[in-house]
Design a protein around this motif. Structure first.
Motif, PDB file in Angstrom:
ATOM      1  N   ALA A 134       0.845  -1.199   0.000  1.00 24.20           N
ATOM      2  CA  ALA A 134       0.000   0.000   0.000  1.00 24.20           C
ATOM      3  C   ALA A 134       0.877   1.245   0.000  1.00 24.20           C
ATOM      4  CB  ALA A 134      -0.920   0.003   1.216  1.00 24.20           C
ATOM      5  N   ALA A 135       0.375   2.328  -0.561  1.00 20.26           N
ATOM      6  CA  ALA A 135       1.121   3.581  -0.633  1.00 20.26           C
ATOM      7  C   ALA A 135       1.488   4.054   0.777  1.00 20.26           C
ATOM      8  CB  ALA A 135       0.297   4.644  -1.344  1.00 20.26           C
ATOM      9  N   PRO A 136       2.711   4.551   0.966  1.00 19.73           N
ATOM     10  CA  PRO A 136       3.150   4.990   2.302  1.00 19.73           C
ATOM     11  C   PRO A 136       2.247   6.041   2.932  1.00 19.73           C
ATOM     12  CG  PRO A 136       5.014   4.864   0.799  1.00 19.73           C
ATOM     13  CD  PRO A 136       3.778   4.673  -0.035  1.00 19.73           C
ATOM     14  N   HIS A 137       1.609   6.871   2.087  1.00 17.22           N
ATOM     15  CA  HIS A 137       0.750   7.924   2.621  1.00 17.22           C
ATOM     16  C   HIS A 137      -0.741   7.569   2.517  1.00 17.22           C
ATOM     17  CE1 HIS A 137       4.225  10.397   3.229  1.00 17.22           C
ATOM     18  NE2 HIS A 137       4.561  10.310   1.953  1.00 17.22           N
ATOM     19  N   ASP A 138      -1.037   6.302   2.309  1.00 17.54           N
ATOM     20  CA  ASP A 138      -2.419   5.846   2.370  1.00 17.54           C
ATOM     21  C   ASP A 138      -2.983   6.223   3.739  1.00 17.54           C
ATOM     22  OD1 ASP A 138      -4.448   3.701   3.335  1.00 17.54           O
ATOM     23  OD2 ASP A 138      -4.397   3.361   1.177  1.00 17.54           O
ATOM     24  N   PRO A 139      -4.204   6.782   3.805  1.00 20.32           N
ATOM     25  CA  PRO A 139      -4.751   7.220   5.099  1.00 20.32           C
ATOM     26  C   PRO A 139      -4.783   6.119   6.158  1.00 20.32           C
ATOM     27  CG  PRO A 139      -6.102   8.045   3.297  1.00 20.32           C
ATOM     28  CD  PRO A 139      -5.115   7.099   2.684  1.00 20.32           C
ATOM     29  N   VAL A 140      -5.089   4.899   5.754  1.00 17.65           N
ATOM     30  CA  VAL A 140      -5.125   3.801   6.729  1.00 17.65           C
ATOM     31  C   VAL A 140      -3.719   3.481   7.221  1.00 17.65           C
ATOM     32  CG1 VAL A 140      -5.707   1.377   7.105  1.00 17.65           C
ATOM     33  CG2 VAL A 140      -7.246   2.835   5.783  1.00 17.65           C
ATOM     34  N   VAL A 141      -2.763   3.457   6.314  1.00 23.68           N
ATOM     35  CA  VAL A 141      -1.369   3.211   6.697  1.00 23.68           C
ATOM     36  C   VAL A 141      -0.894   4.280   7.674  1.00 23.68           C
ATOM     37  CG1 VAL A 141       1.008   3.083   5.859  1.00 23.68           C
ATOM     38  CG2 VAL A 141      -0.816   1.954   4.575  1.00 23.68           C
ATOM     39  N   GLU A 142      -1.262   5.526   7.418  1.00 24.38           N
ATOM     40  CA  GLU A 142      -0.887   6.607   8.323  1.00 24.38           C
ATOM     41  C   GLU A 142      -1.487   6.400   9.716  1.00 24.38           C
ATOM     42  OE1 GLU A 142       1.283   8.774   7.840  1.00 24.38           O
ATOM     43  OE2 GLU A 142       1.413   9.275   5.712  1.00 24.38           O
ATOM     44  N   GLN A 143      -2.730   5.933   9.764  1.00 23.45           N
ATOM     45  CA  GLN A 143      -3.361   5.666  11.059  1.00 23.45           C
ATOM     46  C   GLN A 143      -2.648   4.545  11.795  1.00 23.45           C
ATOM     47  OE1 GLN A 143      -7.801   5.517  11.124  1.00 23.45           O
ATOM     48  NE2 GLN A 143      -7.637   6.114   8.979  1.00 23.45           N
ATOM     49  N   LEU A 144      -2.215   3.526  11.057  1.00 21.30           N
ATOM     50  CA  LEU A 144      -1.502   2.410  11.683  1.00 21.30           C
ATOM     51  C   LEU A 144      -0.170   2.877  12.263  1.00 21.30           C
ATOM     52  CD1 LEU A 144      -2.162  -0.422   9.077  1.00 21.30           C
ATOM     53  CD2 LEU A 144      -3.300  -0.055  11.253  1.00 21.30           C
ATOM     54  N   LYS A 145       0.499   3.785  11.570  1.00 21.85           N
ATOM     55  CA  LYS A 145       1.757   4.323  12.088  1.00 21.85           C
ATOM     56  C   LYS A 145       1.527   5.063  13.408  1.00 21.85           C
ATOM     57  CE  LYS A 145       3.920   4.956   7.533  1.00 21.85           C
ATOM     58  NZ  LYS A 145       4.353   5.972   6.520  1.00 21.85           N
ATOM     59  N   VAL A 146       0.421   5.800  13.486  1.00 25.18           N
ATOM     60  CA  VAL A 146       0.081   6.516  14.719  1.00 25.18           C
ATOM     61  C   VAL A 146      -0.126   5.532  15.864  1.00 25.18           C
ATOM     62  CG1 VAL A 146      -1.665   7.961  15.846  1.00 25.18           C
ATOM     63  CG2 VAL A 146      -0.880   8.520  13.531  1.00 25.18           C
ATOM     64  N   LEU A 147      -0.655   4.351  15.547  1.00 26.07           N
ATOM     65  CA  LEU A 147      -0.867   3.316  16.551  1.00 26.07           C
ATOM     66  C   LEU A 147       0.434   2.622  16.968  1.00 26.07           C
ATOM     67  CD1 LEU A 147      -4.095   1.590  15.163  1.00 26.07           C
ATOM     68  CD2 LEU A 147      -3.930   3.096  17.162  1.00 26.07           C
ATOM     69  N   GLY A 148       1.529   2.961  16.278  1.00 29.18           N
ATOM     70  CA  GLY A 148       2.816   2.370  16.620  1.00 29.18           C
ATOM     71  C   GLY A 148       3.169   1.117  15.834  1.00 29.18           C
ATOM     72  N   VAL A 149       2.395   0.830  14.787  1.00 27.06           N
ATOM     73  CA  VAL A 149       2.664  -0.352  13.973  1.00 27.06           C
ATOM     74  C   VAL A 149       3.838  -0.071  13.037  1.00 27.06           C
ATOM     75  CG1 VAL A 149       1.718  -1.972  12.280  1.00 27.06           C
ATOM     76  CG2 VAL A 149       0.220  -0.994  14.043  1.00 27.06           C
ATOM     77  N   GLU A 150       4.834  -0.960  13.041  1.00 27.18           N
ATOM     78  CA  GLU A 150       5.951  -0.816  12.111  1.00 27.18           C
ATOM     79  C   GLU A 150       5.506  -1.258  10.725  1.00 27.18           C
ATOM     80  OE1 GLU A 150      10.547  -2.286  11.239  1.00 27.18           O
ATOM     81  OE2 GLU A 150       9.482  -3.029  13.000  1.00 27.18           O
ATOM     82  N   ILE A 151       5.654  -0.386   9.752  1.00 25.90           N
ATOM     83  CA  ILE A 151       5.253  -0.684   8.381  1.00 25.90           C
ATOM     84  C   ILE A 151       6.513  -0.962   7.551  1.00 25.90           C
ATOM     85  CG2 ILE A 151       4.025   0.134   6.331  1.00 25.90           C
ATOM     86  CD1 ILE A 151       2.221  -0.157   8.770  1.00 25.90           C
ATOM     87  N   LEU A 152       6.527  -2.129   6.901  1.00 25.39           N
ATOM     88  CA  LEU A 152       7.603  -2.470   5.990  1.00 25.39           C
ATOM     89  C   LEU A 152       7.058  -2.295   4.572  1.00 25.39           C
ATOM     90  CD1 LEU A 152       8.372  -3.898   8.702  1.00 25.39           C
ATOM     91  CD2 LEU A 152       9.612  -5.565   7.314  1.00 25.39           C
ATOM     92  N   PRO A 153       7.421  -1.205   3.875  1.00 21.77           N
ATOM     93  CA  PRO A 153       6.856  -0.948   2.559  1.00 21.77           C
ATOM     94  C   PRO A 153       7.442  -1.867   1.493  1.00 21.77           C
ATOM     95  CG  PRO A 153       8.440   0.753   3.131  1.00 21.77           C
ATOM     96  CD  PRO A 153       8.332  -0.137   4.338  1.00 21.77           C
ATOM     97  N   ALA A 154       6.569  -2.507   0.755  1.00 22.28           N
ATOM     98  CA  ALA A 154       6.985  -3.440  -0.299  1.00 22.28           C
ATOM     99  C   ALA A 154       6.648  -2.847  -1.659  1.00 22.28           C
ATOM    100  CB  ALA A 154       6.293  -4.796  -0.115  1.00 22.28           C
TER     101      ALA A 154
END
Length: 252
Positions: free
Chosen positions: A231-251
């Protein structure tokens, strides 16, 4: 507003906002919450939304049968699989979930990689038969044909007797509020059992699963090491997950 118009309005909200709050919709349309809930029940019965407390969320496309899912977002799954395969270290032990993204991971593993792969999926095991240095352990139980994996009490018991460095786990829905979800209760229990036996657990989630939900929760966010997604790094859901402290590994 006619029932057909309310239906179109609700589906439009799901598309634009990624959720429906029954109380808010009822107030906006000047109708009762019961009317909105009835509409949501009808949409859920048609597989067009996933009902949750207080409203509804987009339904995951990964609830289709195993054969159909192989044609959903193949490029995204390959990207996720390529990154995930890179997490497997030589000599390490990997718990690899079933499903179409996990199958892509199996195919992405180098053929000369010396490792141990533990899986409850016959299709994953078969895909690794031509990897001469990969030691395979297949956990048995009742086969859940939707995902071609073993589930049930026997499979969970078998999982409790293994351990690994890494677990790569698939889900059908990834949503900030609904969490990590899947469509079958026994499969969700099996995924929890597998994750509990690994030092690190990463979630495999191609972009079509981001922002969607299924009926059964798998794991809370704090019990995973990270989320692998194209998913795009600035996808709104991805951004919300980052706020929750989830580590995102962009593929990407």
């Amino acid at each position: 507003m006619l029932a057909a118009e309310r239906r179109d309005h609700l589906l439009g909200l799901l598309t634009r906002e990624g959720k429906i709050v029954a109380k808010k919709v009822a107030a906006g349309l000047g109708i009762s919450e019961d009317s909105v809930r009835r509409d949501l029940r009808d949409l859920a019965a048609e597989g067009l939304c996933q009902r949750v407390y207080g409203g509804a969320l987009p339904v995951s496309p990964a609830t289709a049968d195993y054969t159909a899912r192989q044609t959903v977002a193949p490029d995204g799954k390959r990207k996720v699989a390529a990154l995930a395969a890179g997490l497997v270290r030589p000599g390490g032990a990997l718990i690899l979930d079933g499903g179409t993204t996990a199958l892509a991971v199996a195919r992405a593993l180098p053929q000369d990689l010396a490792c141990t792969v533990i899986t409850h999926s016959p299709t994953i095991a078969a895909a690794l038969l031509d990897h001469p240095q990969a030691e395979l352990f297949l956990l048995g139980g009742r086969i859940f044909k939707h995902s071609a994996v073993a589930c049930g009490a026997a499979a969970v018991e078998a999982a409790q007797n293994i351990s690994a460095d890494l677990c790569l786990l698939g889900v059908t829905g990834v949503h900030p509020q609904a969490g990590l979800t899947t469509g079958d209760a026994e499969e969700a229990a099996m995924k929890r059992a597998l994750a509990a036996r690994a030092a690190d657990t990463y979630i495999l989630a191609s972009s079509e699963k981001i922002g969607t939900a299924s009926r059964y929760r798998v794991l809370p966010w704090e019990e995973i090491s990270g989320l692998i997604t194209d998913a795009a790094p600035h996808d709104p859901v991805v951004e919300q997950l980052k706020v929750l402290g989830v580590e995102i590994l962009p593929a990407g």
